[in-house]
Design a protein around this motif. Structure first.
Motif, PDB file in Angstrom:
ATOM      1  N   ASP A 161       0.810  -1.224   0.000  1.00  0.00           N
ATOM      2  CA  ASP A 161       0.000   0.000   0.000  1.00  0.00           C
ATOM      3  C   ASP A 161       0.841   1.271   0.000  1.00  0.00           C
ATOM      4  OD1 ASP A 161      -2.355  -1.461  -0.007  1.00  0.00           O
ATOM      5  OD2 ASP A 161      -2.388  -1.601   2.176  1.00  0.00           O
ATOM      6  N   ARG A 162       2.136   1.149   0.144  1.00  0.00           N
ATOM      7  CA  ARG A 162       3.035   2.312   0.192  1.00  0.00           C
ATOM      8  C   ARG A 162       3.794   2.439  -1.128  1.00  0.00           C
ATOM      9  NH1 ARG A 162       8.424   3.788   3.285  1.00  0.00           N
ATOM     10  NH2 ARG A 162       7.949   5.959   3.744  1.00  0.00           N
ATOM     11  N   VAL A 163       3.543   3.497  -1.864  1.00  0.00           N
ATOM     12  CA  VAL A 163       4.225   3.733  -3.133  1.00  0.00           C
ATOM     13  C   VAL A 163       5.665   4.149  -2.857  1.00  0.00           C
ATOM     14  CG1 VAL A 163       4.313   5.221  -5.175  1.00  0.00           C
ATOM     15  CG2 VAL A 163       2.121   4.307  -4.388  1.00  0.00           C
ATOM     16  N   ILE A 164       6.604   3.477  -3.551  1.00  0.00           N
ATOM     17  CA  ILE A 164       8.028   3.803  -3.394  1.00  0.00           C
ATOM     18  C   ILE A 164       8.665   4.225  -4.715  1.00  0.00           C
ATOM     19  CG2 ILE A 164       8.370   2.361  -1.358  1.00  0.00           C
ATOM     20  CD1 ILE A 164       9.724   0.300  -3.334  1.00  0.00           C
ATOM     21  N   GLY A 165       7.880   4.288  -5.777  1.00  0.00           N
ATOM     22  CA  GLY A 165       8.444   4.701  -7.054  1.00  0.00           C
ATOM     23  C   GLY A 165       7.397   4.717  -8.142  1.00  0.00           C
ATOM     24  N   GLN A 166       7.830   5.180  -9.300  1.00  0.00           N
ATOM     25  CA  GLN A 166       6.960   5.171 -10.475  1.00  0.00           C
ATOM     26  C   GLN A 166       7.834   5.141 -11.716  1.00  0.00           C
ATOM     27  OE1 GLN A 166       6.359   7.772 -12.984  1.00  0.00           O
ATOM     28  NE2 GLN A 166       8.117   8.882 -12.181  1.00  0.00           N
ATOM     29  N   CYS A 167       7.270   4.582 -12.756  1.00  0.00           N
ATOM     30  CA  CYS A 167       7.929   4.638 -14.056  1.00  0.00           C
ATOM     31  C   CYS A 167       6.852   4.767 -15.115  1.00  0.00           C
ATOM     32  CB  CYS A 167       8.818   3.425 -14.305  1.00  0.00           C
ATOM     33  SG  CYS A 167       8.013   1.838 -14.156  1.00  0.00           S
ATOM     34  N   ALA A 168       7.184   5.450 -16.184  1.00  0.00           N
ATOM     35  CA  ALA A 168       6.188   5.707 -17.219  1.00  0.00           C
ATOM     36  C   ALA A 168       6.820   5.648 -18.595  1.00  0.00           C
ATOM     37  CB  ALA A 168       5.539   7.073 -17.014  1.00  0.00           C
ATOM     38  N   VAL A 169       6.097   5.036 -19.505  1.00  0.00           N
ATOM     39  CA  VAL A 169       6.415   5.077 -20.923  1.00  0.00           C
ATOM     40  C   VAL A 169       5.341   5.973 -21.527  1.00  0.00           C
ATOM     41  CG1 VAL A 169       6.620   3.733 -23.038  1.00  0.00           C
ATOM     42  CG2 VAL A 169       7.432   2.778 -20.868  1.00  0.00           C
ATOM     43  N   SER A 170       5.774   7.112 -22.046  1.00  0.00           N
ATOM     44  CA  SER A 170       4.829   8.124 -22.510  1.00  0.00           C
ATOM     45  C   SER A 170       5.242   8.666 -23.870  1.00  0.00           C
ATOM     46  CB  SER A 170       4.753   9.268 -21.491  1.00  0.00           C
ATOM     47  OG  SER A 170       6.005   9.914 -21.405  1.00  0.00           O
ATOM     48  N   GLU A 171       4.459   9.621 -24.350  1.00  0.00           N
ATOM     49  CA  GLU A 171       4.721  10.256 -25.644  1.00  0.00           C
ATOM     50  C   GLU A 171       4.920   9.203 -26.723  1.00  0.00           C
ATOM     51  OE1 GLU A 171       7.370  13.656 -25.537  1.00  0.00           O
ATOM     52  OE2 GLU A 171       7.102  13.757 -23.359  1.00  0.00           O
ATOM     53  N   VAL A 172       4.016   8.235 -26.729  1.00  0.00           N
ATOM     54  CA  VAL A 172       4.072   7.129 -27.681  1.00  0.00           C
ATOM     55  C   VAL A 172       3.748   7.653 -29.074  1.00  0.00           C
ATOM     56  CG1 VAL A 172       3.072   4.887 -28.309  1.00  0.00           C
ATOM     57  CG2 VAL A 172       3.405   5.498 -25.882  1.00  0.00           C
ATOM     58  N   VAL A 173       4.621   7.350 -30.019  1.00  0.00           N
ATOM     59  CA  VAL A 173       4.412   7.715 -31.416  1.00  0.00           C
ATOM     60  C   VAL A 173       4.456   6.425 -32.226  1.00  0.00           C
ATOM     61  CG1 VAL A 173       5.270   9.034 -33.392  1.00  0.00           C
ATOM     62  CG2 VAL A 173       5.511   9.960 -31.073  1.00  0.00           C
ATOM     63  N   ARG A 174       3.397   6.178 -32.954  1.00  0.00           N
ATOM     64  CA  ARG A 174       3.323   4.960 -33.766  1.00  0.00           C
ATOM     65  C   ARG A 174       3.765   5.272 -35.198  1.00  0.00           C
ATOM     66  NH1 ARG A 174       3.365   0.260 -31.041  1.00  0.00           N
ATOM     67  NH2 ARG A 174       2.013   0.325 -29.249  1.00  0.00           N
ATOM     68  N   GLY A 175       3.203   4.622 -36.183  1.00  0.00           N
ATOM     69  CA  GLY A 175       3.601   4.845 -37.574  1.00  0.00           C
ATOM     70  C   GLY A 175       5.017   4.369 -37.809  1.00  0.00           C
ATOM     71  N   VAL A 176       5.784   5.138 -38.554  1.00  0.00           N
ATOM     72  CA  VAL A 176       7.149   4.722 -38.900  1.00  0.00           C
ATOM     73  C   VAL A 176       8.133   4.914 -37.754  1.00  0.00           C
ATOM     74  CG1 VAL A 176       6.813   5.128 -41.365  1.00  0.00           C
ATOM     75  CG2 VAL A 176       7.707   6.971 -39.909  1.00  0.00           C
ATOM     76  N   PHE A 177       7.714   5.540 -36.651  1.00  0.00           N
ATOM     77  CA  PHE A 177       8.610   5.804 -35.522  1.00  0.00           C
ATOM     78  C   PHE A 177       8.549   4.690 -34.472  1.00  0.00           C
ATOM     79  CE2 PHE A 177       9.993   9.223 -32.264  1.00  0.00           C
ATOM     80  CZ  PHE A 177      11.321   9.039 -32.574  1.00  0.00           C
ATOM     81  N   GLN A 178       7.346   4.296 -34.023  1.00  0.00           N
ATOM     82  CA  GLN A 178       7.161   3.229 -33.031  1.00  0.00           C
ATOM     83  C   GLN A 178       8.062   3.452 -31.824  1.00  0.00           C
ATOM     84  OE1 GLN A 178       4.795   0.834 -33.247  1.00  0.00           O
ATOM     85  NE2 GLN A 178       4.135   1.679 -35.188  1.00  0.00           N
ATOM     86  N   SER A 179       7.959   4.632 -31.241  1.00  0.00           N
ATOM     87  CA  SER A 179       8.887   5.048 -30.187  1.00  0.00           C
ATOM     88  C   SER A 179       8.134   5.679 -29.021  1.00  0.00           C
ATOM     89  CB  SER A 179       9.884   6.064 -30.760  1.00  0.00           C
ATOM     90  OG  SER A 179      10.849   6.421 -29.798  1.00  0.00           O
ATOM     91  N   ALA A 180       8.822   5.782 -27.884  1.00  0.00           N
ATOM     92  CA  ALA A 180       8.234   6.416 -26.703  1.00  0.00           C
ATOM     93  C   ALA A 180       9.351   6.923 -25.797  1.00  0.00           C
ATOM     94  CB  ALA A 180       7.356   5.423 -25.948  1.00  0.00           C
ATOM     95  N   MET A 181       8.942   7.721 -24.811  1.00  0.00           N
ATOM     96  CA  MET A 181       9.859   8.261 -23.809  1.00  0.00           C
ATOM     97  C   MET A 181       9.697   7.490 -22.499  1.00  0.00           C
ATOM     98  SD  MET A 181      11.517  10.816 -25.151  1.00  0.00           S
ATOM     99  CE  MET A 181      12.140  11.697 -23.723  1.00  0.00           C
ATOM    100  N   LEU A 182      10.783   7.345 -21.774  1.00  0.00           N
ATOM    101  CA  LEU A 182      10.783   6.667 -20.483  1.00  0.00           C
ATOM    102  C   LEU A 182      11.128   7.663 -19.390  1.00  0.00           C
ATOM    103  CD1 LEU A 182      10.773   3.946 -18.866  1.00  0.00           C
ATOM    104  CD2 LEU A 182      13.238   3.848 -19.321  1.00  0.00           C
ATOM    105  N   GLY A 183      10.365   7.632 -18.309  1.00  0.00           N
ATOM    106  CA  GLY A 183      10.654   8.442 -17.135  1.00  0.00           C
ATOM    107  C   GLY A 183      10.458   7.597 -15.890  1.00  0.00           C
ATOM    108  N   TYR A 184      11.125   7.964 -14.806  1.00  0.00           N
ATOM    109  CA  TYR A 184      11.034   7.152 -13.593  1.00  0.00           C
ATOM    110  C   TYR A 184      11.558   7.936 -12.396  1.00  0.00           C
ATOM    111  CZ  TYR A 184      15.784   6.398 -15.328  1.00  0.00           C
ATOM    112  OH  TYR A 184      17.043   6.591 -15.830  1.00  0.00           O
ATOM    113  N   SER A 185      11.129   7.502 -11.214  1.00  0.00           N
ATOM    114  CA  SER A 185      11.638   8.067  -9.963  1.00  0.00           C
ATOM    115  C   SER A 185      11.497   7.018  -8.876  1.00  0.00           C
ATOM    116  CB  SER A 185      10.875   9.343  -9.583  1.00  0.00           C
ATOM    117  OG  SER A 185       9.505   9.069  -9.362  1.00  0.00           O
ATOM    118  N   LEU A 186      12.315   7.169  -7.836  1.00  0.00           N
ATOM    119  CA  LEU A 186      12.340   6.196  -6.751  1.00  0.00           C
ATOM    120  C   LEU A 186      12.520   6.907  -5.425  1.00  0.00           C
ATOM    121  CD1 LEU A 186      12.322   3.090  -6.263  1.00  0.00           C
ATOM    122  CD2 LEU A 186      14.819   3.191  -6.320  1.00  0.00           C
TER     123      LEU A 186
END
Length: 187
Positions: free
Chosen positions: A74-99
């Motif tokens: 029940d206690r959050v100790i971190g987070q990570c996110a894959v965001s800014e997803v671009v499909r098509g010919v790029f198929q890429s995203a950004m990674l962010g995280y904290s602890l």
């Protein structure tokens, strides 16, 4: 889930736990996080943001996971996110995280990110590339990325406004090891 961690997608039900996580780590994150509006971590604003993130998760445009230990789920100790997803010919995203400051140095972020990368490079998401931007002086974060197989691709001067100034960042990326050079993106 991993051997030591519980990883949950954003949901408004996590609002209080995520606010607690942020409050416990204000001083720790101050140096690394962009400045947020004064109401960013209030209960109503946080619930609304987590609701939007849950919808984005379902739509396949953002995957944020809130991390807890199996011993204290029940206690959050971190987070990570894959965001800014671009499909098509790029198929890429950004990674962010904290602890959580009290959890740094135990390999927990490496464990969480390895799990997330398995998912986003796997057949259900099938991204070709994930990139992350890190301040050059954040040696721990750089080591996590390097251990995960990210390669340094470049330097971005004055990239983000953090801690009262425009801060330089290094860009790291990892290419999906299962994609061949001539593999076409999904239509």
């Amino acid at each position: 889930m991993t051997e030591r961690l519980v990883m949950r997608a954003s949901t408004p039900a996590l609002a209080e736990a995520t606010i607690d996580y942020q409050q416990r780590n204000l001083a720790h994150f101050e140096r690394w996080d962009p400045t947020r509006p004064s109401d960013h971590w209030t209960l109503d604003v946080t619930r609304a943001r987590l609701e939007r993130e849950a919808a984005a998760f379902d739509a396949g445009t953002l995957w944020r996971f809130w991390i807890s230990s199996r011993e204290a789920p029940d206690r959050v100790i971190g987070q990570c996110a894959v965001s800014e997803v671009v499909r098509g010919v790029f198929q890429s995203a950004m990674l962010g995280y904290s602890l959580d400051v009290d959890c740094v140095g135990g390999g927990l972020m490496h464990e969480a990110l390895a799990r997330v990368l398995d998912e986003v490079f796997g057949p259900l998401v099938s991204l070709h590339r994930v990139q992350a931007s890190v301040r050059p002086e954040n040696a721990r974060s750089r080591r996590v990325l390097e251990r995960l197989g990210f390669q340094r691709e470049g330097f971005s001067p004055r990239y983000l406004f953090i801690d009262g100034a425009w801060r330089d960042h290094e860009t790291f990326a990892r290419i999906n090891p299962t994609w061949g050079d001539s593999q076409r993106p999904a239509e």
